[in-house]
Design an enzyme around this catalytic site. Structure first.
Site, short mmCIF file in Angstrom:
data_model
loop_
_atom_site.label_atom_id
_atom_site.label_comp_id
_atom_site.label_asym_id
_atom_site.label_seq_id
_atom_site.Cartn_x
_atom_site.Cartn_y
_atom_site.Cartn_z
N GLU A 34 -28.61 -18.93 20.54
CA GLU A 34 -28.81 -17.49 20.51
C GLU A 34 -27.68 -16.71 19.84
OE1 GLU A 34 -31.45 -17.05 24.54
OE2 GLU A 34 -29.30 -17.16 24.79
C1 TNX Z 1 -31.79 -18.49 27.45
S1 TNX Z 1 -32.29 -21.08 26.34
C2 TNX Z 1 -30.50 -18.95 27.34
C3 TNX Z 1 -29.52 -18.58 28.36
C4 TNX Z 1 -30.15 -17.80 29.47
C5 TNX Z 1 -31.51 -18.33 29.76
C6 TNX Z 1 -32.20 -17.72 30.92
C7 TNX Z 1 -30.77 -20.94 26.03
C8 TNX Z 1 -30.17 -22.06 25.32
N1 TNX Z 1 -30.08 -19.84 26.40
O1 TNX Z 1 -28.44 -17.90 27.81
O2 TNX Z 1 -29.33 -17.89 30.59
O3 TNX Z 1 -32.31 -18.13 28.62
O4 TNX Z 1 -33.39 -18.38 31.23
#
Ligand code: TNX
Length: 530
Positions: A346
């Site tokens: 992200e």
């Molecule tokens: C996505 S999926 C994230 C996290 C969050 C989570 C909550 C991913 C690799 N990163 O930063 O905590 O969703 O479900």
């Protein structure tokens, strides 16, 4: 043991005595005319389901005051496992369970033995129970430890009690089990960044995972809301950067001694700790301590919310790589496992080129310090080494891109394996962005066919992430994990052809009394015939 845990164990016992009249009656299970409880005691109940097992139909083994554990002399590791088994058996039975090294036959005893058997692999075991003995054999100590979890689950759930229970008949059904895992990586991830969890809580989570034969605990040690591990060459990370969490609580961090203590505890249970420092995004806490690692001139602020995708280390500054070097070097030196997880998820802020450069340079740093890199699936936007592992959570295209580099894939699809999702719309804890995940959703999928372009040969295993935005304490962790974590453990352990939802739901129902004794909070899913 704290009072609430002791109380919940006592309550567990009372609940059990109502559900299992035969097992608690003064005359023991054979005297009471209680067909339903007896049948429940005898149905198969091992989770994950062994690769192959046969109920011999013969008389059960009964643990008594004179039962001993027998090991071959001269192997300290096997003796340590024998001690773990004795510590499991003594409190509830109040039997002495001595450990002896005797080459002679193991009549009336539980024998633990290392015997080379290539077919069992490094984690397989063979468990043979008859009226006269329990024989547990494996080609490596990990197999004995895993086989011990099967033996534990074959004993009545009261075995988990820490008070002695004199009226229980401590039987183990006569079975012959030959077992080994489908995948070598059977993991759980705990996010101790959004909310901090203590060493003791992390150890208690390992205990729960061990019961279901998991073997990897991935610790998410840094995110926007807090930095959670001491780095001696970067002392500011354990200042303000670690003193916050979601909602504004006090946060906290693991000292290097704490981390080492967790690693040792994990090793004694044949777990690998995989440390994750999430970079280059999810780094607001690091930037609080070292603002010079940012590309932006704005001073970072403490963040206690739950948005993602807004912070980043600067990919174009050499200081950033000096920081990565310090962090990776120190954590790698404390970590006996082969992996360092660099996050990588992200980050919409860096350009593709900047992101890719960051991943490639970090990958080189990780390899230089003797580890292999793991990252969330986005890392496949950069050229990956075949030794790198991509943790797939969303997209088959990204997972397939990792495969093209020869990298292996760790399966954590968010619609199945994200145990921070709510079970249904009424669940108080948890998030919903990926899916509502009932127990059957967590169970009923095949990693080998789930993502396009990713086949069995590309997969190292399965992992259940527990992000902690809404998860403030261990009881909440347990509620979200149980029973989905045992379901995912079976996905990772049992051959696909042997797995079956109807069987799983009846087997896992028999675990509730065990959880009650262990003081484990769980979700009473309407899908399970409790
Ligand atoms: C996505 S999926 C994230 C996290 C969050 C989570 C909550 C991913 C690799 N990163 O930063 O905590 O969703 O479900």
């Amino acid at each position: 043991m704290n009072d609430t845990r002791a109380l919940s164990r006592t309550l567990g016992f009372l609940v059990l005595c109502i559900g299992y009249v035969a097992a608690c009656s003064p005359a023991g299970p054979t005297a009471a005319p209680a067909p339903t409880p007896l049948r429940r005691v005898l149905v198969p109940r091992v989770v994950p389901e062994p690769a192959s097992q046969t109920l011999s139909g013969g008389d059960a083994f009964v643990l008594t005051n004179s039962t001993s554990i027998v090991v071959d002399a001269g192997n300290a590791e096997v003796s340590r496992i024998a001690n773990q088994l004795a510590s499991l058996l003594r409190p509830a039975t109040a039997f002495p369970v001595p450990i002896s090294t005797s080459g002679a036959g193991a009549a009336g005893a539980i024998a633990l033995r290392l015997t080379p058997d290539a077919a069992l692999g490094p984690e397989g075991y063979q468990l043979t129970v008859s009226r006269d003995s329990v024989r547990l054999a494996a080609s490596a100590p990990a197999g004995l430890f895993l086989g011990m979890q099967t033996l534990r689950q074959l004993l009545p759930p009261q075995i988990e009690s820490d008070m002695s229970l004199s009226k229980v008949s401590w039987t183990v059904p006569a079975v012959s089990i030959s077992d080994r895992p489908r995948y070598s990586w059977r993991g759980a991830m705990l996010d101790i960044a959004r909310h901090f969890f203590t060493v003791d809580e992390i150890k208690q989570y390992i205990d729960l995972l061990a019961l279901y034969k998991l073997n990897v605990l991935h610790l998410h040690l840094a995110d926007d809301q807090g930095w959670r591990i001491e780095i001696k060459s970067r002392p500011k990370l354990v200042g303000m950067a670690s003193a916050t969490q979601v909602g504004g609580g006090p946060g906290g961090y693991l000292t290097q001694a704490d981390y080492t203590d967790i690693v040792r505890y994990a090793q004694e249970r044949y777990f690998t700790i995989v440390p994750e420092i999430d970079m280059p995004g999810h780094t607001n806490a690091a930037l609080l301590a070292y603002p010079e690692l940012s590309c932006s001139k704005r001073a970072p602020h403490v963040y206690t919310g739950t948005e993602v995708g807004w912070s980043t280390l600067c990919a174009n500054k050499e200081e950033t790589y000096a920081f990565v070097e310090d962090v990776v070097r120190e954590i790698a030196a404390l970590t006996p496992g082969r992996y360092f997880h660099m996050g990588g998820d992200e980050n919409p802020i860096l350009t593709r080129e900047e992101y890719s450069k960051f991943v490639e340079r970090t990958q080189a740093i990780v390899e230089k310090h003797g580890k292999h890199m793991v990252g969330w699936e986005e890392i496949s936007h950069a050229p990956l080494k075949p030794t790198t592992i991509s943790q797939a959570w969303a997209s088959d295209t990204t997972a397939a891109a990792a495969v093209k580099y020869g990298a292996k894939v760790l399966m954590s699809p968010s619609k199945r394996a994200y145990i921070d999702m709510k079970y249904d719309s009424t669940t108080e804890l948890g998030l919903t962005w990926a899916a509502l995940i009932e127990v059957r959703d967590a169970y009923d999928w095949d990693p080998a066919t789930y993502m396009k372009g990713v086949t069995e040969a590309n997969i190292v295993g399965v992992e259940a992430p527990l992000w902690s935005e809404t998860v403030r304490n261990l009881a909440a962790v347990q509620y979200l994990a149980v029973p989905r974590l045992p379901a995912l453990a079976e996905v990772g352990w049992t051959p696909q052809s042997t797995r079956n939802w109807e069987s799983f739901r009846t087997r896992i129902a028999t675990h509730a009394p065990r959880w009650n004794f262990l003081g484990i909070n769980y979700y009473r899913s309407p899908q399970i015939p409790w």
